[in-house]
Design an enzyme around this catalytic site. Structure first.
Site, short mmCIF file in Angstrom:
data_model
loop_
_atom_site.label_atom_id
_atom_site.label_comp_id
_atom_site.label_asym_id
_atom_site.label_seq_id
_atom_site.Cartn_x
_atom_site.Cartn_y
_atom_site.Cartn_z
N LYS A 13 12.44 -11.21 -39.37
CA LYS A 13 12.03 -12.50 -38.77
C LYS A 13 12.46 -12.58 -37.30
O LYS A 13 11.66 -12.90 -36.43
CB LYS A 13 12.65 -13.69 -39.53
CG LYS A 13 12.29 -13.74 -41.00
CD LYS A 13 12.88 -14.97 -41.68
CE LYS A 13 14.40 -14.97 -41.77
NZ LYS A 13 14.99 -13.91 -42.60
N ARG A 126 21.79 -2.85 -39.11
CA ARG A 126 21.53 -3.78 -38.00
C ARG A 126 22.73 -3.89 -37.06
O ARG A 126 23.88 -3.91 -37.48
CB ARG A 126 21.20 -5.16 -38.53
CG ARG A 126 21.17 -6.22 -37.42
CD ARG A 126 20.55 -7.51 -37.83
NE ARG A 126 21.07 -8.04 -39.06
CZ ARG A 126 20.48 -9.01 -39.75
NH1 ARG A 126 19.34 -9.52 -39.32
NH2 ARG A 126 21.02 -9.44 -40.86
N ARG A 170 23.18 -13.27 -50.44
CA ARG A 170 22.15 -13.87 -49.57
C ARG A 170 20.76 -13.74 -50.22
O ARG A 170 19.96 -14.67 -50.18
CB ARG A 170 22.15 -13.19 -48.20
CG ARG A 170 23.31 -13.66 -47.33
CD ARG A 170 23.57 -12.73 -46.16
NE ARG A 170 22.48 -12.63 -45.23
CZ ARG A 170 22.36 -11.65 -44.33
NH1 ARG A 170 23.28 -10.69 -44.26
NH2 ARG A 170 21.35 -11.62 -43.51
P1 AP5 Z 1 15.99 -8.93 -38.29
O1 AP5 Z 1 14.84 -9.17 -37.42
O2 AP5 Z 1 17.34 -9.19 -37.76
O3 AP5 Z 1 15.79 -9.67 -39.71
P2 AP5 Z 1 15.85 -11.21 -40.10
O4 AP5 Z 1 14.71 -11.47 -41.03
O5 AP5 Z 1 15.95 -12.06 -38.89
O6 AP5 Z 1 17.17 -11.21 -40.95
P3 AP5 Z 1 18.42 -12.19 -40.96
O7 AP5 Z 1 19.50 -11.46 -41.69
O8 AP5 Z 1 18.69 -12.72 -39.59
O9 AP5 Z 1 17.92 -13.34 -41.86
P4 AP5 Z 1 18.81 -14.33 -42.57
O10 AP5 Z 1 17.78 -15.30 -42.96
O11 AP5 Z 1 19.64 -13.79 -43.66
O12 AP5 Z 1 19.94 -14.73 -41.49
P5 AP5 Z 1 20.06 -15.96 -40.49
O13 AP5 Z 1 20.68 -15.45 -39.25
O14 AP5 Z 1 18.79 -16.73 -40.42
O15 AP5 Z 1 15.90 -7.40 -38.80
C1 AP5 Z 1 16.88 -6.82 -39.63
C2 AP5 Z 1 17.12 -5.36 -39.19
O16 AP5 Z 1 15.97 -4.59 -39.49
C3 AP5 Z 1 17.38 -5.16 -37.70
O17 AP5 Z 1 18.33 -4.16 -37.52
C4 AP5 Z 1 16.03 -4.73 -37.14
O18 AP5 Z 1 16.17 -3.88 -36.01
C5 AP5 Z 1 15.45 -3.97 -38.31
N1 AP5 Z 1 14.01 -4.08 -38.42
C6 AP5 Z 1 13.25 -5.21 -38.23
N2 AP5 Z 1 11.96 -4.93 -38.47
C7 AP5 Z 1 11.91 -3.61 -38.82
C8 AP5 Z 1 10.84 -2.73 -39.20
N3 AP5 Z 1 9.57 -3.17 -39.26
N4 AP5 Z 1 11.16 -1.44 -39.52
C9 AP5 Z 1 12.44 -1.00 -39.47
N5 AP5 Z 1 13.49 -1.79 -39.11
C10 AP5 Z 1 13.22 -3.08 -38.80
O19 AP5 Z 1 21.12 -16.90 -41.25
C11 AP5 Z 1 22.45 -16.48 -41.40
C12 AP5 Z 1 23.23 -17.53 -42.19
O20 AP5 Z 1 23.23 -18.78 -41.48
C13 AP5 Z 1 22.65 -17.89 -43.57
O21 AP5 Z 1 23.07 -16.98 -44.56
C14 AP5 Z 1 23.21 -19.30 -43.77
O22 AP5 Z 1 24.58 -19.26 -44.13
C15 AP5 Z 1 23.13 -19.90 -42.37
N6 AP5 Z 1 21.87 -20.60 -42.13
C16 AP5 Z 1 20.93 -20.29 -41.20
N7 AP5 Z 1 19.89 -21.14 -41.26
C17 AP5 Z 1 20.18 -22.01 -42.25
C18 AP5 Z 1 19.49 -23.12 -42.81
N8 AP5 Z 1 18.29 -23.51 -42.37
N9 AP5 Z 1 20.08 -23.79 -43.84
C19 AP5 Z 1 21.29 -23.43 -44.31
N10 AP5 Z 1 21.99 -22.39 -43.83
C20 AP5 Z 1 21.44 -21.67 -42.80
MG MG Z 2 17.45 -13.30 -38.07
#
Ligand code: AP5
Ligand code: MG
Length: 224
Positions: A13, A126, A170
Site C-alpha cells: 500500500k 522491508r 497483524r
Molecule cells: P509496503 O508498501 O511497505 O506495504 P504496506 O501495505 O504499506 O504494509 P504496512 O506494513 O505498512 O501495512 P500495515 O497496514 O500493517 O501498517 P501501517 O503502517 O498502516 O511494502 C512492504 C514491503 O514489500 C516493502 O519492503 C516493499 O519494498 C516491498 N514491496 C512492495 N511491493 C512489492 C512488490 N510488488 N514486489 C516485491 N516487494 C514489494 O500500520 C502500522 C500500525 O499502526 C498498525 O498495526 C496499527 O497498530 C496502527 N494503525 C495504523 N492505522 C490504523 C488505523 N486506521 N486504526 C488503528 N490502528 C492503526
Molecule cells: Mg504502509
C-alpha cells in the site's frame, strides 16, 4: 478526488500510494506513517499508540478517527489518497459521515490482493527511512547504497512490528477487523480489486488502469 488503498499488512500500500499520490497530484495520507512520526517526536498520541502498534493490534477507534478525519477535513481543496485508514467498519462509517457533511464523495477503494507467502517475504525484508518514509526491501527494492536512503542519506531502519511473531498477529487482526471493509465497500459499488502480486511496476500499472477510469479525464503517468 478521494481514494482509499486497502490491503493486508505488507501488501504494498505505502509503496504504491506514494507514487500514485504523486501521479494524481493528490496527498498520500498514511495512518501508520503518521503514528510513527508522532512516536518519533514523543507526542502523547505517539505514546498512546506505541503499545498497540508493537503488539500488532489496532489503535482504538476513539483515538484514530479524530486524528485522521481532521486531516481529511484539511484536504478539502485537494484530493487525498488514504492508506491504512479506515481499518474498521466504525472508521469507515465515520469517514462516510465526515465526507457527507462536507458534500464530498469517495471515488473508489483500491483493494490490493497479495498471497500470504509474499506478504511474509515482503515484510521481513522491508527497510524504511524514518525521515521521508521511503520504503525499501533488502531484495526487491534495494537502495543505491546499502542501508542508506536514496532521497536524504538517512540510515534505514527495520520497523519494530516487522518481526514474524507480530506479523502473524497483524494478519489475524486484519482478517477479523479490516477484511469486512471489502464487503462494506463492495455493497456500495466502490471496491476495485487489484492483483498485488508481481513486480512493483506491474502492480503500479494495474492501479493506474483502474484509477484512470475513476479519475475521468485526469492524466496519470504510467509505470517506469
Ligand atoms: P509496503 O508498501 O511497505 O506495504 P504496506 O501495505 O504499506 O504494509 P504496512 O506494513 O505498512 O501495512 P500495515 O497496514 O500493517 O501498517 P501501517 O503502517 O498502516 O511494502 C512492504 C514491503 O514489500 C516493502 O519492503 C516493499 O519494498 C516491498 N514491496 C512492495 N511491493 C512489492 C512488490 N510488488 N514486489 C516485491 N516487494 C514489494 O500500520 C502500522 C500500525 O499502526 C498498525 O498495526 C496499527 O497498530 C496502527 N494503525 C495504523 N492505522 C490504523 C488505523 N486506521 N486504526 C488503528 N490502528 C492503526
Ligand atoms: Mg504502509
Amino acid at each position: 478526488m478521494i481514494l482509499i488503498i486497502l490491503g493486508p499488512p505488507g501488501a504494498g500500500k505505502g509503496t504504491q500510494a506514494q507514487r500514485l499520490g504523486e501521479g494524481l497530484g493528490i496527498q498520500h495520507l498514511s495512518s501508520g506513517d503518521l503514528l510513527r512520526a508522532e512516536r518519533a517526536s514523543g507526542t502523547p498520541l505517539g505514546g498512546q499508540a506505541a503499545g498497540f502498534m508493537d503488539a500488532g493490534e489496532l489503535v482504538p477507534d476513539e483515538i484514530m478517527i479524530e486524528v485522521i478525519l481532521a486531516r481529511v477535513r484539511d484536504s478539502a481543496d485537494s484530493g487525498i489518497l488514504l492508506d491504512g485508514f479506515p481499518r474498521t467498519v466504525a472508521q469507515a462509517e465515520s469517514l462516510d459521515g465526515a465526507l457527507e457533511a462536507a458534500a464530498r464523495r469517495l471515488n473508489g477503494v483500491l483493494d490490493l490482493a497479495v498471497s500470504r507467502a509474499s506478504i511474509i517475504e515482503r515484510i521481513t525484508g522491508r527497510r524504511i527511512c524514518p525521515k521521508c518514509n521511503s520504503v525499501y526491501h533488502t531484495r526487491f527494492r534495494k537502495p543505491r547504497q546499502d542501508g542508506v536512503c536514496d532521497q536524504d542519506g538517512e540510515k534505514l531502519l527495520q520497523r519494530p512490528d516487522d518481526t514474524e511473531t507480530v506479523i502473524v498477529s497483524r494478519l489475524d487482526n486484519y482478517d477479523k477487523q479490516t477484511k469486512p471493509l471489502t464487503e462494506y465497500y463492495s455493497r456500495r459499488g466502490l471496491l476495485h480489486s487489484v492483483n498485488g502480486d508481481g513486480e512493483v511496476n506491474q502492480v503500479y500499472e494495474r492501479l493506474v488502469t483502474v484509477t484512470r477510469k475513476l479519475s475521468g479525464t485526469r492524466e496519470l503517468s504510467g509505470g517506469e
